[in-house]
Design an enzyme around this catalytic site. Structure first.
Site, PDB file in Angstrom:
ATOM      1  CB  CYS A 163       5.708   4.999   7.199  1.00  0.00           C
ATOM      2  SG  CYS A 163       6.838   5.554   8.454  1.00  0.00           S
ATOM      3  CG  ASN A 164       2.134   4.936   1.595  1.00  0.00           C
ATOM      4  OD1 ASN A 164       2.213   4.014   0.792  1.00  0.00           O
ATOM      5  ND2 ASN A 164       0.989   5.499   1.907  1.00  0.00           N
TER       6      ASN A 164
END
Ligand code: PLP
Length: 520
Positions: free
Chosen positions: A425-426
């Protein structure tokens, strides 16, 4: 190939890595203790001061060794001590607890316990007088509260670092909807740290006629980089509000709001001490709480609402932000978890994680194929300066071809190792780490169209000079020990001289961050 990475084969590689003199075998559990002749102990004499964590590993986290599991996903989620759950279960068994905030005995008892937990959170972070603690579902829920309530306007800027978690990136949608400018501050390569001169240049550009918000992670959940916390006061001095995403930082580091005082701090408690899930927190400076404007109201957030009169009066303080019924039975477990963490000592955890991460990085970077080519490419700092216990990498075969990280996750599973793969999620940190340009990304988007997901995007990036859009992440925490690290290193060593042909292909796919197996 699955057999190759069975647990017993793994122990064989471990034996080869370390030599018999460093290992003590425990045939009942098939686990190992590493003797003090292991070179790690000479390199890290201060590790001995963390011995209390070995006792806790045996007493509180025995399930790891009984089940021969190697848990290396503390950035994904912490592990709870057995006693935390027992104490919580005892509390639930012993008391009659009802939905809080009414006058019945069961409700009043619950209200008292929720408020006690809130006070414990504020005391733990030394924010009792200056901050308000708002319970949320998780860190993402806390971030969404800030996003929807922050007074963005056409003269505002939302300044984000490139390595923010997607739940912080998502605030840009609220900002853009109110015509605010959204700016990303870049990272340096290869260390993935904030580019200080560029950041300083961006900070002076805030328009004082609008509300301006800087958001950054105290520790990156991609690279483990710890960003300098004096950025908080620096930005505030130039007129910014600051949101500190502490989700990946507070499980292994102290945060004292008397010395670092962001306007907003977010976290999820399961990352700190494993249990309970489903509760996070937004800490807001009292003076900043007054500038927030909630775009809706719901059960529990209003002092008064009328249908005929079409008006409502929002509750003051945290009550105006806690929508509906709280996870009231879970919240007392936070106080138990914080007490447990304090008893163990966050500095002890930090020291252990520091020693283990240093060893892990050094050893990974020393792994080569027979032809001398490196087996591992590390993303982020290759030393321990301002970094925590999150280590992200990709593996390469002897011909310098990227090994599919999903296959690594699958094989790690057969060796009972829990690690994480993907982009965590980055996306921004990954894009910088692999030097994916805007052109790379645009070409990928055009090739794939609306059916895009990380797997298809990764394949498109592979065809552009072998770039990767995903990686392998291991992270250490409260119950980690050297045996965990050595077993992971033995697992990686098993890929020496292996190619895609011998490693095999992955049998699952990941869509929307959920594993999808063949046939369902
Ligand atoms: C740095 C960071 N911020 C935010 C989050 C979101 O946390 P949650 O999924 O608990 O909302 C995470 C989760 O991994 C994280 O690591």
């Amino acid at each position: 190939m699955g057999d190759y990475f069975s647990a017993s084969a793994l122990f064989l590689v471990l034996d080869q890595r370390l030599g018999a003199e460093c290992l003590e075998w425990h045939p009942m559990t098939m686990t190992t203790n590493l003797t003090t002749s292991h070179p790690f102990f000479a390199r890290h004499p201060d590790y001995a001061s963390t011995a209390v964590l070995d006792a806790l590993r045996a007493a509180e986290y025995a399930r790891l060794d009984v089940q021969r599991q190697v848990y290396l996903d503390y950035t994904g989620g912490g592990l709870h001590a057995a006693s935390q759950v027992q104490e919580h279960a005892q509390m639930l068994s012993d008391h009659v607890l009802g939905n809080p905030h009414s006058a019945s005995p069961s409700s009043m008892e619950m209200t008292r316990r929720v408020e006690q937990a809130r006070a414990a959170v504020l005391a733990y972070f030394h924010g009792t007088d200056q901050y308000t603690a708002i319970f949320t579902l998780n860190a993402s829920g806390a971030l969404k509260l800030v996003g929807e309530s922050y007074p963005f306007g056409a003269q505002s800027t939302l300044l984000l670092t490139t390595d923010n978690h997607n739940s912080v990136n998502g605030i840009r949608e609220f900002a853009a909807a109110k015509a605010a400018q959204v700016t990303y501050a870049p990272l340096t390569r290869p260390d993935l740290r904030i580019n200080q001169p560029v950041m300083e240049g961006l900070l002076v550009q805030a328009d004082s006629k609008g509300a301006n918000l800087l958001a950054f992670p105290a520790q990156s959940n991609f690279s483990g980089v710890k960003h300098p916390l004096d950025l908080v006061a620096q930005a505030q001095g130039k007129g910014w509000h600051v949101l500190l995403d502490a989700a990946a930082f507070v499980p292994t580091n102290p945060l004292d709001l008397r010395t670092v005082a962001p306007d907003f701090v977010v976290m999820s408690f399961y990352k700190m001490f494993g249990y309970p899930t489903g509760v996070g927190c937004l800490l807001v400076k009292n003076e900043t709480l007054a500038v927030l404007r909630r775009p809706w109201f719901g059960g529990g957030t209003v002092n008064f609402a009328t249908v005929q009169g079409r008006m409502h009066v929002l509750s003051k303080g945290e009550a105006g932000f806690e929508d509906g019924t709280l996870n009231y039975l879970g919240i007392p477990a936070i106080e138990i978890g914080l007490r447990y963490l304090q008893k163990v000592g966050i500095d002890t955890i930090r020291r252990r994680v520091h020693c283990l991460t240093d060893w892990l990085i050094t050893e990974l970077l020393g792994l080569t194929h027979s032809n001398g080519r490196p087996m591992v490419r590390l993303y982020g700092p290759a030393n321990m300066h301002m970094r925590g216990g999150t280590v992200t990498m990709n593996l390469y075969d002897p011909h310098a071809h990227l090994v599919d990280y999903r296959r690594i996750e699958e094989l790690a599973g057969t060796a009972r190792i829990s690690l994480r793969t993907g982009c965590f999620c980055n996306p921004g940190a990954g894009e910088t780490a692999e030097d994916l340009t805007e052109e790379d990304i645009q070409v990928g988007l055009q090739q794939i169209g609306s059916e895009i997901n990380l797997t298809r995007f990764s394949q498109a990036m592979q065809s552009r000079g072998g770039k990767s859009a995903g990686a392998i992440r291991v992270s250490t925490g409260i119950a980690s020990n050297l045996a965990d690290i050595e077993q992971f290193l033995a697992f990686v060593s098993g890929f020496r001289d292996q190619t895609a042909l011998t490693i095999g292909t992955v049998s699952f796919d990941i869509e929307s961050c959920r594993v999808v197996r063949d046939g369902g």
